[in-house]
Write an enzyme that holds these catalytic residues in place. Structure first.
Site, PDB file in Angstrom:
ATOM      1  N   GLU A 138       0.839  -1.211   0.000  1.00  0.00           N
ATOM      2  CA  GLU A 138       0.000   0.000   0.000  1.00  0.00           C
ATOM      3  C   GLU A 138       0.872   1.258   0.000  1.00  0.00           C
ATOM      4  O   GLU A 138       0.516   2.269  -0.603  1.00  0.00           O
ATOM      5  CB  GLU A 138      -0.958  -0.037   1.206  1.00  0.00           C
ATOM      6  CG  GLU A 138      -2.059  -1.074   0.987  1.00  0.00           C
ATOM      7  CD  GLU A 138      -2.587  -1.746   2.249  1.00  0.00           C
ATOM      8  OE1 GLU A 138      -2.387  -1.219   3.353  1.00  0.00           O
ATOM      9  OE2 GLU A 138      -3.204  -2.828   2.106  1.00  0.00           O
ATOM     10  N   SER A 141      -4.543 -12.184   3.414  1.00  0.00           N
ATOM     11  CA  SER A 141      -5.739 -12.976   3.739  1.00  0.00           C
ATOM     12  C   SER A 141      -5.429 -14.191   4.604  1.00  0.00           C
ATOM     13  O   SER A 141      -6.105 -15.229   4.489  1.00  0.00           O
ATOM     14  CB  SER A 141      -6.488 -13.381   2.457  1.00  0.00           C
ATOM     15  OG  SER A 141      -6.922 -12.224   1.769  1.00  0.00           O
TER      16      SER A 141
HETATM   17  P1  PGA Z   1      -4.725  -8.876   5.035  1.00  0.00           P
HETATM   18  O1  PGA Z   1      -3.521  -7.831   4.942  1.00  0.00           O
HETATM   19  O2  PGA Z   1      -4.349  -9.888   6.076  1.00  0.00           O
HETATM   20  O3  PGA Z   1      -5.916  -8.058   5.437  1.00  0.00           O
HETATM   21  O4  PGA Z   1      -4.875  -9.489   3.679  1.00  0.00           O
HETATM   22  C1  PGA Z   1      -2.193  -8.249   5.068  1.00  0.00           C
HETATM   23  C2  PGA Z   1      -1.284  -7.051   4.993  1.00  0.00           C
HETATM   24  O5  PGA Z   1      -1.562  -6.120   4.236  1.00  0.00           O
HETATM   25  O6  PGA Z   1      -0.258  -7.014   5.684  1.00  0.00           O
END
Ligand code: PGA
Length: 249
Positions: free
Chosen positions: A96, A212
């Site tokens: 991100e 996830s």
């Molecule tokens: P998530 O995010 O477990 O919600 O898929 C993992 C992360 O971005 O570290």
């Protein structure tokens, strides 16, 4: 020695009061946990100093840090500032940050070096997007991210780095990598580290899987020889789920 780690990335979630409640709940469950995994939480910057007072067994991480030491950098938070409130780890290179804030491999290398110089342990993230995987470029992408991001680090510094492999297509989507896909990439990363550094660095490196990861799939992911734990987003916002993942070894 390779550590088992489960780290919770809260992202931009929780107001202070909720964050403090969550941290307390994580600390309580950490005391009762059945595995020897190290539990880390990464709350938003605004919560760090207050959360630090509530945790003992749980370690504290920030979700980002500045690439500069101090000075006229409006809005930035330096590694020294993080250390001053008891932060020990910092997530760097999350997809991100790469995608929405333009953080590239060179900047991440600068941040990683500064964090290490200031006694903060980077949780360095890498991962390919779906198009890259489908085009068969996944290994090239990871190789580039890690060889530039970890460039010029010493073997001693590498002992304080944790790597997180997070396929971007699995983050927050509910689509988890299969245990085979995770193991294949983690093995590739370990072999890559052996080439970039040496076998000892590679053997001792904690490599987390992220994307996830939930209580229902953590055990089969962690059962792989090269998967040493998880970087958990959504499921880290519920203390029971997060600790169930920590107990999934
Ligand atoms: P998530 O995010 O477990 O919600 O898929 C993992 C992360 O971005 O570290």
């Amino acid at each position: 020695m390779r550590k088992k780690i489960v780290a919770g990335n809260w992202k931009m979630n929780t107001l202070l009061k909720d964050g403090m409640e969550l941290a307390k709940a994580v600390e309580k469950l950490e005391k009762e946990k059945t595995s020897d995994a190290l539990v880390i939480i990464a709350p938003p910057f605004t919560h760090l100093s207050r959360v630090k007072e509530l945790i003992e067994g749980v370690k504290l991480a920030a979700q980002n840090c500045a690439s500069e030491e101090a000075g006229a950098f409006t809005g930035e938070v330096s590694p020294d500032m993080l250390r001053s409130v008891g932060v020990e780890y910092v997530i760097l290179g999350h997809s991100e940050r790469r995608a929405y804030y333009g953080e590239d491999d060179e900047l991440l290398n600068k941040k990683t070096k500064l964090a290490l110089a200031k006694d903060l342990r980077p949780i360095f993230c890498c991962g390919e997007v779906l198009e890259e995987r489908e085009a068969g470029k996944l290994f090239d992408v990871i190789k580039e991210q890690l060889s530039v991001g970890l460039k010029d680090l010493t073997r001693e510094e590498m002992a304080n780095v944790v790597i997180a492999y997070e396929p971007v297509w699995a983050i927050g989507t509910g689509v988890v990598a299969s245990p085979e896909q995770a193991q294949e990439m983690h093995k590739f990363i370990r072999d890559l580290l052996a080439g970039l550094f040496d076998k000892e660095v590679a053997d001792n490196m904690t490599i987390l899987y992220g994307g996830s990861c939930k209580p229902s799939n953590a055990a089969e992911l962690f059962a792989n020889p090269d998967v040493d734990g998880g970087l958990i987003g959504g499921a880290s916002l519920k203390a029971e789920d997060f600790l169930a993942i920590a107990n999934a070894y």
